[in-house]
Design a protein around this motif. Structure first.
Motif, short mmCIF file in Angstrom:
data_model
loop_
_atom_site.label_atom_id
_atom_site.label_comp_id
_atom_site.label_asym_id
_atom_site.label_seq_id
_atom_site.Cartn_x
_atom_site.Cartn_y
_atom_site.Cartn_z
N THR A 227 -1.40 -0.74 -6.54
CA THR A 227 -1.60 -1.83 -7.51
C THR A 227 -2.29 -3.02 -6.87
N THR A 228 -1.89 -3.36 -5.65
CA THR A 228 -2.53 -4.50 -4.97
C THR A 228 -3.94 -4.13 -4.49
N PHE A 231 -6.73 -4.46 -7.17
CA PHE A 231 -7.08 -5.84 -7.53
C PHE A 231 -7.48 -6.65 -6.30
#
Length: 476
Positions: A227-228, A231
């Protein structure tokens, strides 16, 4: 917390802010205006180039930590290109009109070996070309002398490479609309791509900013959760590099595709070396609060394996395209058999005619921007009467137009910075990737003419001076 422990996340002074704006505007304007191949682009480019020395003067006079030698060294680095401009101003025109009713419109005189001459169609044409080069060099050098922060360099790289990638997407959408029956849209020609009238010049431009995007990805902080990572700046930079690589694979010659794939492979290899779960990498990168120490080795192993696999795949693709093209007698790497550019046979004929021109070339060449005129008088009958704007080799054109003296003047400043860089004996992996990108672009300049585009010229100088400054930066 001590002041020296604070990581800078912005420009330190107005000169750095103006530097970013100057670089991005000088890159964007020729890119938008047909790759810089227009009079309007040249005029705006030269005007913006004046900002670079003014910014260096402002930096020297207003920033207390500016070294006293900043301005003298900056002018010294510019001096070979100022000398080249002076040579062209002092040159004697040898393209003359005999006058009368002779039926001859123009005549080309034969210069002696030591004459400083110009066979350009006008003095303004020659001087404009020199001023464009001087503006690009002045802007590139200002990076080295003004900033001491990798943050500033990375910011310039991010905006410029992202803009190039957005232009690719817009161009593909435009091409899709253009292919719809009934839609008639303006076109730059069959051998164009995006806003560039020559696809090979676009490929060199895309390779430079693809390399810059890979540098950002290699230097950005690691992200070990999906997820990190999705982005993160690293992922966005890799997407940008992939889009630019795709544009080269779409419109480039086999040599351009080979260089682009090799550089992409090198970029992923460097990211792999920074990610592989060695003891030092674990100590430097692991800051996650979500996974315990027992599992962090596995968290690094998976992305490292992905980067290694991609690096090998891109390297294999580079070798396959290069070998396949070299074995094709109609391509030999430097042309694409299915493109709309000149064939390999035509390129060889042009080079043979250029050899005869070189034999008559004076010490200082035939003058900047003289090749189309000189070649019109010297080209063989096998090429007919079609105009030949370039020998399709930047190095050959430089030798014909500016001779040995011009080559030496063009090489003095880069060689001086190169020797200084080697003397430091302190090289980063991301810095090495920049130099590989520059070497790949110079290779294209031997077999093509990318540097006739001011968009490519300014991009090359921005990346080159950023590479020389990268390992010197005190602010990381």
């Amino acid at each position: 917390m001590l002041d020296e422990e604070v990581i800078l996340k912005g420009a330190r002074n107005g000169s750095e802010r103006l530097l970013i704006l100057n670089v991005l505007m000088m890159t964007a304007i020729p890119t938008i205006l047909f790759g810089g191949n227009s009079e309007l682009a040249h005029g705006l480019f030269i005007a913006l180039g004046i900002l670079a020395p003014l910014n260096v003067i402002k930096y020297k006079n207003t920033w207390i930590d500016a070294p006293p030698s900043t301005l003298p060294l900056y002018l010294l680095a510019l001096s070979p290109y100022i000398a080249a401009l002076v040579i062209d101003i002092l040159s004697v025109p040898i393209l003359t009109s005999p006058g009368g009713n002779t039926g001859v419109f123009w005549r080309l005189s034969s210069p002696s070996y030591y004459d400083i001459v110009s066979a350009a169609d006008s003095a303004l044409t020659a001087v404009t070309s020199d001023l464009v080069t001087l503006a690009a060099v002045a802007c590139g050098l200002s990076i080295f002398f003004i900033t001491d922060s990798r943050y500033i360099i990375r910011r310039m790289f991010f905006f410029a490479s992202s803009g190039a990638a957005i232009l690719v997407v817009i161009s593909l959408i435009y091409g899709g609309i253009e292919s719809i029956p009934g839609f008639i849209l303006p076109s730059l020609g069959k051998n164009s791509f995006a806003t560039f009238t020559d696809a090979s010049q676009w490929s060199a431009f895309a390779i430079l900013w693809m390399g810059a995007a890979l540098v950002i990805a290699a230097y950005s902080s690691q992200r070990f959760r999906l997820t990190t990572f999705l982005f993160s700046l690293k992922f966005l930079s890799l997407i940008t590099a992939s889009v630019l690589l795709g544009s080269v694979l779409y419109c480039g010659t086999p040599l351009e595709k080979t260089v682009a794939l090799f550089l992409t492979s090198a970029g992923y290899a460097i990211i792999f070396l920074d990610t592989v779960p060695t003891k030092s990498n674990l100590a430097r990168h692991w800051t996650s609060k979500y996974v315990g120490p027992k599992h962090k080795w596995l968290r690094l192993l998976f992305p490292a394996a992905c980067y290694a696999t991609l690096s090998v795949l891109f390297l294999a693709a580079s070798a396959w395209i290069g070998t396949d093209s070299w074995n094709n007698p109609n391509e030999r790497l430097i042309v694409s058999e299915n493109s709309h550019s000149r064939s390999l046979a035509e390129r060889i004929s042009i080079i043979k005619d250029c050899e005869r021109i070189v034999e008559e070339t004076p010490l200082t060449g035939w003058g900047t921007n003289s090749f189309p005129t000189v070649f019109a008088f010297k080209q063989g009958a096998d090429l007919g009467d079609m105009p030949i704007p370039s020998p399709y080799s930047d190095i050959l054109q430089k030798f014909i137009e500016n001779g040995i003296a011009g080559l030496i003047l063009a090489m003095i400043t880069p060689l001086a910075f190169g020797l200084r860089w080697l003397w430091r004996r302190d090289f980063s992996k991301s810095g090495a990737l920049m130099f590989m990108t520059l070497a790949g672009t110079l290779l294209l300049g031997v077999f093509s003419h990318p540097f006739q585009s001011s968009a490519v010229l300014i991009s090359f100088w921005v990346v080159m001076m950023s590479a020389f400054k990268w390992d010197d930066c005190q602010i990381r």
